[in-house]
Design an enzyme around this catalytic site. Sequence first.
Site, short mmCIF file in Angstrom:
data_model
loop_
_atom_site.label_atom_id
_atom_site.label_comp_id
_atom_site.label_asym_id
_atom_site.label_seq_id
_atom_site.Cartn_x
_atom_site.Cartn_y
_atom_site.Cartn_z
CE LYS A 71 -4.15 -2.01 2.05
NZ LYS A 71 -5.20 -1.85 3.07
CG ASP A 107 -7.74 0.51 3.37
OD1 ASP A 107 -8.47 -0.33 2.80
OD2 ASP A 107 -6.50 0.42 3.39
#
Length: 278
Positions: A71, A107
């Site tokens: 990420k 997220d």
Amino acid sequence: MSITGTAIVAGVVGRPIGHSLSPALHGAWIRALGLNAVYAPFQAIDAGFEVLVQGLRAGGVRGVNVTLPFKEMAVAMADRVSADAQAAGAANLLLFTEAGIEARNTDGVGLLAAFAEQAPTTNLASGPVAILGAGGAARGACAVLASMGARDLRIVNRTRERAEAMTERFGGRAFAIGEAAAALEDVVAIINTTSAGLADNAGVDWPLEAAPRRAAVMDMVYKPLRTPLLEKAARLGMPVVDGLGMLIGQARPSFEAFFSETPPESGHVRSLLEGMLA
């Protein structure tokens, strides 16, 4: 439904990737809407992440979701970075456009959706929140919590220096793993962002006894659905939030970005994924 040469292609990149339910999740939505589309898993080695992403982009793929451990690398290679990904310093969504690679982070959206569904009385901005881990998923959680006004973030990590780097970015306090009990005192929520709860990983026996019984406990891991951390929280009578709610919540804006369609409501797909986990 048949797939043709004009199909929209998207996917998810990570390592390991075999445990991911994202292909089943997006695939269920694709079938429900009757789209000419494909969502596939792609596994990368550390040194090959950028090569794989550039290859997918060159191959006409619309974009990819990004999971552990890439990420932070996803943000670094992007040409444009959205405000949420910039704040987190991590991205779970890469979109391939004519102008280059765009990084986003959904997220935070997924985290809030999971709490709203499974622990609706928990006010994440009302008191201390303990974040277990200091990787890309933790950055996403801290970014959305900070944007809500949370001021007492407690970052607990095996490597204290990495936790301190997080507090420099988002505020709060850093704790080594041996100080976890102190970090959990008086919290309103505990969020595990590590992969320690995966079925093949024994993980850490976090001292939940040190936290108030009203504190909600979330584990971003969803395989198993009830991780050892959530099982322990349930035995103590604490509200629990599983990783499947977050997976579905963060997938919705990703699906819209890939396929320009709004996915159906989550009830059916959650039942499908629960069945797969069982």
